[in-house]
Design a protein around this motif. Structure first.
Motif, PDB file in Angstrom:
ATOM      1  N   ARG A  35      28.657  42.526  38.626  1.00  0.00           N
ATOM      2  CA  ARG A  35      28.754  41.544  39.699  1.00  0.00           C
ATOM      3  C   ARG A  35      27.392  40.963  40.033  1.00  0.00           C
ATOM      4  N   ALA A  70      33.720  43.347  43.448  1.00  0.00           N
ATOM      5  CA  ALA A  70      32.928  42.640  42.443  1.00  0.00           C
ATOM      6  C   ALA A  70      33.577  41.316  42.054  1.00  0.00           C
ATOM      7  N   TYR A  71      34.896  41.341  41.780  1.00  0.00           N
ATOM      8  CA  TYR A  71      35.592  40.126  41.359  1.00  0.00           C
ATOM      9  C   TYR A  71      35.542  39.047  42.444  1.00  0.00           C
ATOM     10  N   SER A  88      33.318  38.733  44.887  1.00  0.00           N
ATOM     11  CA  SER A  88      31.939  38.245  45.040  1.00  0.00           C
ATOM     12  C   SER A  88      31.580  37.255  43.944  1.00  0.00           C
ATOM     13  N   ILE A  89      32.031  37.538  42.713  1.00  0.00           N
ATOM     14  CA  ILE A  89      31.771  36.629  41.595  1.00  0.00           C
ATOM     15  C   ILE A  89      32.477  35.295  41.832  1.00  0.00           C
TER      16      ILE A  89
END
Length: 508
Positions: free
Chosen positions: A20, A162-163, A165-166
């Motif tokens: 991320r 993480a997903y 935030s990306i």
């Protein structure tokens, strides 16, 4: 066996967070280049100082963030799902009140600062006030994101974190590119679009938690149960001092520089703070992945494993930071030129001085995991974080007599040393931390790597001509030097043997 499984989960979560971070880092750095070019240094500086003014008010909500994470993780570790629902619901109530108070303060005191105290050209004041309103709305939305984010981290759902935030970073990249094709007022449109991203992020958090984390559903809290909120507020009250210290040092410095210098210096400070923030976020991934488990160890009265994890994760965070900081520090002028093209004055020296302060503070930052887990924040926040608060008044007094941009950053470095020493001293008293064990397990290995790893890349940098060859050679030599120094000085014989076993297993 349970410890081994916990370590694997922490390692897996750390991997998600580093993937991320790698993507977000590249995207954010490119976004800064585009936005700086499209808005211009002056408008970029204006947006930065407005955002900095609003960010000063986030101490109310941000101080509750770590408290929410701590109490969520504690309830999860203790297996108290009913108490967790109550804690989650109370947190949402509290954040609603915090949001209302913050908006009132911003629409009164904040507007007065914007129009009376900040150095903004008169013909741009109307635009600045429009931007200010959308930044306030983004701030209000971000307040409500914090408890949902705290739940995700406490449950260690790092893949979702993480997903999302990306996706958020990619949306900001799309916004930056869209500025190229816009002919209307780009400064106002930029603030509107960033506000939209915040709203989308909050909506996704709400949907995910409603469908995937049943123990954190919102319930109606009885009047007598609001007394439990006092525990959260008491914890957060002490944590507020630390949040204030960080905000005043970073965002307060933007306002201070704006008073004594022009908006272009604000642009240099903002770029330096972005680089500082990226590196700090990189090592924060270790903290995010490990601190829920640190709290759970304490909730299970397993303090030996708690300290073992604090020292190990602190050392790993330091090595990861050095891997980025060493080549960045050496090649900063070339990197800034490639990244930004037109680099504002003072940017490189500001970046280097901020990175030095980060190098100092990272020695002790993970000790806060122990203070948070044990809910013993009173002394460390009232003493250590108060030391950080000295940065703005001391810098203000110095700038009154010597109008030199670098001086506030030298003050930051000196205060960082006092700050780190005070944390060690308080951890020994309040947490019964063994200073000898801290030195042996964390400080000495990290310091030896810090003292030896830069030698080879500095020599390579001085021998090779400037340009891409110089930068690439410096980075490669830095990686090689870091690997050798960590192997010799940074890890124990036991850790070295475990690594050998893992490498042999992978090679079979």
């Amino acid at each position: 066996m349970a410890i081994s499984e916990n370590n694997r989960r922490i390692a897996r979560n750390s991997l998600f967070l580093y993937v991320r971070m790698a993507i977000i880092m590249v995207v954010n750095l490119y976004v800064v280049r585009i936005v700086l070019n499209e808005l211009g240094a002056e408008d970029y500086g204006i947006y930065s100082v407005i955002a900095g003014t609003v960010t000063l008010f986030t101490f109310l909500s941000t101080s509750l963030s770590s408290g929410a994470q701590r109490f969520f993780a504690y309830d999860i570790g203790a297996g108290e799902s009913c108490k967790l629902k109550k804690t989650f619901s109370l947190t949402l109530y509290v954040y609603g009140v915090i949001g209302l108070i913050s908006v009132v303060l911003l629409e009164t005191f904040g507007v007065w600062i914007l129009n009376s105290k900040l150095n903004i050209p008169f013909d741009r004041l109307w635009e600045a006030n429009c931007v200010f309103q959308f930044v306030i709305l983004s701030f209000l939305i971000s307040i409500f994101i914090i408890p949902f984010n705290a739940v995700v981290i406490a449950y260690e759902r790092m893949s979702f974190f993480a997903y999302l935030s990306i996706a958020e970073a990619l949306l900001k990249l799309f916004i930056a590119f869209s500025l190229i094709f816009m002919s209307a007022n780009k400064l106002i449109l930029y603030s509107i679009l960033l506000c939209s991203v915040s709203a989308i992020t909050l909506l996704i958090y709400v949907i995910y938690i409603r469908n995937n984390i049943r123990d954190c559903s919102f319930i109606k809290v009885k009047r007598d149960e609001f007394s439990y909120a006092k525990i959260l507020l008491k914890y957060s009250g002490w944590n507020m001092i630390g949040v204030l210290a960080g905000l005043f040092r970073n965002q307060g410095l933007i306002i201070l520089l704006n008073i004594y210098f022009n908006p272009i210096v604000n642009a240099a400070q903002t770029i330096g703070q972005q680089i500082y923030g990226v590196v700090n976020q990189l090592i924060s991934n270790v903290y995010i992945a490990s601190r829920p488990q640190i709290t759970k160890y304490h909730s299970q009265s397993n303090d030996n494993n708690m300290w073992r994890l604090i020292f190990l994760s602190g050392k790993i965070a330091y090595f990861l930071m050095l891997a980025i900081v060493i080549p960045l520090f050496i090649c900063i002028d070339f990197i800034l030129h490639i990244w930004l093209g037109n680099v504002p004055p003072y940017t490189s020296i500001i970046c280097r001085l901020l990175l030095i302060s980060l190098l100092i503070e990272t020695f002790t930052n993970q000790l806060f995991g122990g203070f948070q887990a044990t809910n013993r924040l009173k002394k460390v926040q009232s003493i250590s974080s108060s030391i950080l608060l000295l940065n703005i008044p001391v810098s203000y007094l110095i700038l009154r007599f010597y109008s030199i941009v670098q001086l506030p950053y030298i003050v930051i470095i000196m205060i960082s040393i006092l700050y780190s020493v005070s944390i060690i001293w308080i951890a020994r008293i309040d947490l019964y931390m063994s200073v000898c064990l801290f030195l042996k397990e964390l400080f000495i290995p990290s310091f030896l790597v810090l003292a030896t790893a830069p030698i080879i890349p500095v020599i390579v940098f001085l021998l090779i001509k400037e340009g891409w060859t110089n930068c690439i050679a410096t980075i490669l030599s830095s990686i090689l030097s870091m690997t050798i120094c960590i192997w010799i000085f940074g890890i124990t014989r036991c850790e070295r043997n475990k690594l050998k076993t893992i490498i042999k297993r992978k090679l079979r």
